[in-house]
Design an enzyme around this catalytic site. Sequence first.
Site, short mmCIF file in Angstrom:
data_model
loop_
_atom_site.label_atom_id
_atom_site.label_comp_id
_atom_site.label_asym_id
_atom_site.label_seq_id
_atom_site.Cartn_x
_atom_site.Cartn_y
_atom_site.Cartn_z
CD GLU A 51 -3.15 -0.84 0.34
OE1 GLU A 51 -3.14 0.14 -0.43
OE2 GLU A 51 -4.09 -1.66 0.40
CG HIS A 93 -5.21 -3.06 -3.73
ND1 HIS A 93 -4.47 -2.38 -2.79
CD2 HIS A 93 -4.92 -4.37 -3.57
CE1 HIS A 93 -3.76 -3.26 -2.09
NE2 HIS A 93 -4.01 -4.46 -2.54
CG ASP A 103 -5.87 1.30 -3.71
OD1 ASP A 103 -6.99 0.78 -3.59
OD2 ASP A 103 -4.82 0.73 -3.37
#
Length: 195
Positions: A51, A93, A103
Amino acid sequence: MRPAAAVSAHYVVDEDGTVWRLVDEARRAWHAGRAFWAGERDVNSHSIGIELVNPGHEHGYRPFPEAQIAALEALAHDVLARHKIPPGRVLGHSDVAPQRKQDPGELFPWPRLAAAGIGLWPDFTASAEPGLATVEAAQRALAAIGYEVAVTGTLAPETEAVIAAFQRHFRPERCDGALDLETARRIARIAALSP
Ligand SMILES: [Zn+2]
């Protein structure tokens, strides 16, 4: 990503380039949530989740700083080499959960990372793909790439969300879910590269 969601990824890369390892690579992380890619629904067990700190689309989505991208590039390079992950299996994602996630989004520099062997970015201007004449052909091509999309022949909201996810990755100038000529051409181009 939302900070609260960060604990579920293997790595989090902060805007200043700090890399946090949250989960050992050998263990399953929960970054993808309900997801799908190329016939596989258990994406979490078959992927390394990274992330990037960013407020996200709902809270002031902004460009990724150079330090963050440089750190990500080094990390991804290492992960890909150790696990022998082909460039075409570097996904957003939004690619594996197009109905729920946006994202890393249209500001993510896929072309730059692809130049470093991370992800696919063909020379779209040089491609000879004529594009896809029908919605059904586009749905088949998106499914061949790996997206979860039903081949219905009609542009329902689910298909539009998948097209928007494709655009966030491969046509960031336009993320409206519309199947215009250039989007159709790029879908055909990426499908041609997919196994
Ligand atoms: Zn994410």
